[in-house]
Design an enzyme around this catalytic site. Structure first.
Site, short mmCIF file in Angstrom:
data_model
loop_
_atom_site.label_atom_id
_atom_site.label_comp_id
_atom_site.label_asym_id
_atom_site.label_seq_id
_atom_site.Cartn_x
_atom_site.Cartn_y
_atom_site.Cartn_z
N HIS A 57 0.83 -1.20 0.00
CA HIS A 57 0.00 0.00 0.00
C HIS A 57 0.86 1.25 0.00
O HIS A 57 0.78 2.08 -0.89
CB HIS A 57 -0.94 0.00 1.22
CG HIS A 57 -1.74 1.25 1.34
ND1 HIS A 57 -1.83 1.98 2.50
CD2 HIS A 57 -2.49 1.91 0.43
CE1 HIS A 57 -2.61 3.04 2.29
NE2 HIS A 57 -3.02 3.00 1.05
N HIS A 67 -1.85 0.96 8.06
CA HIS A 67 -3.28 1.01 7.75
C HIS A 67 -3.88 -0.39 7.72
O HIS A 67 -4.88 -0.64 7.07
CB HIS A 67 -3.52 1.70 6.40
CG HIS A 67 -2.69 2.94 6.20
ND1 HIS A 67 -1.53 2.94 5.47
CD2 HIS A 67 -2.85 4.19 6.68
CE1 HIS A 67 -0.99 4.16 5.50
NE2 HIS A 67 -1.77 4.93 6.23
FE1 FES Z 1 0.48 -0.81 4.80
FE2 FES Z 1 -0.96 1.35 4.29
S1 FES Z 1 1.21 1.16 4.27
S2 FES Z 1 -1.67 -0.61 4.81
#
Ligand code: FES
Length: 133
Positions: free
Chosen positions: A62, A81
């Site tokens: 992500h 997140h």
């Molecule tokens: Fe891992 Fe956002 S950086 S869920």
């Protein structure tokens, strides 16, 4: 375009891995953080004598945060997140903000001396336009 070969790097020996205890390493270079894990039972893409050893980039797909391994859930988790990735399902993202599975580190097992080698990356390491810088 020229395709550069991946390095072939010894990581550890299969017999040195304990079930459900990941070991960190860096591949294909020092800036890329990965973990190798022996799951304890055969899994997709698993190699070694028991077909249960897999390895992944452990930078979240992500936003690049470092993942940590949850021994009870047997998944890699992101504290930023809350994305969750399953090493027993080829690094599939099972929950969270990410949209990509974990890049797999392709491994080879040398039966002569029990060494495990990292030989390539399948999938794009977070933040890169090319896995080999
Ligand atoms: Fe891992 Fe956002 S950086 S869920």
């Amino acid at each position: 375009a020229t395709t550069l070969p991946y390095p072939r790097e010894a990581i550890t020996r299969a017999g040195a891995l304990e079930d459900n205890v990941p070991v960190p390493f860096n591949y294909p270079d020092a800036e890329s953080f990965c973990q190798i894990i022996k799951t304890g039972h055969p899994v997709p893409g698993g190699i070694g004598p028991d077909g249960d050893i897999v390895a992944f980039s452990t930078q979240c797909t992500h936003n690049g945060c470092p993942l940590s391994y949850d021994k009870e859930a047997r998944t890699f988790k992101c504290g930023c997140h809350f994305s969750i990735f399953d090493p027993e399902m080829a690094g599939q993202m099972v929950d969270g903000q990410s949209t990509e599975n974990l890049p797999r580190i392709l491994l080879e097992h040398d039966t002569a001396d029990d060494s495990l080698y990292a030989v390539a990356v399948e999938g794009l390491i977070y933040g890169r336009q090319c896995n080999l810088l």
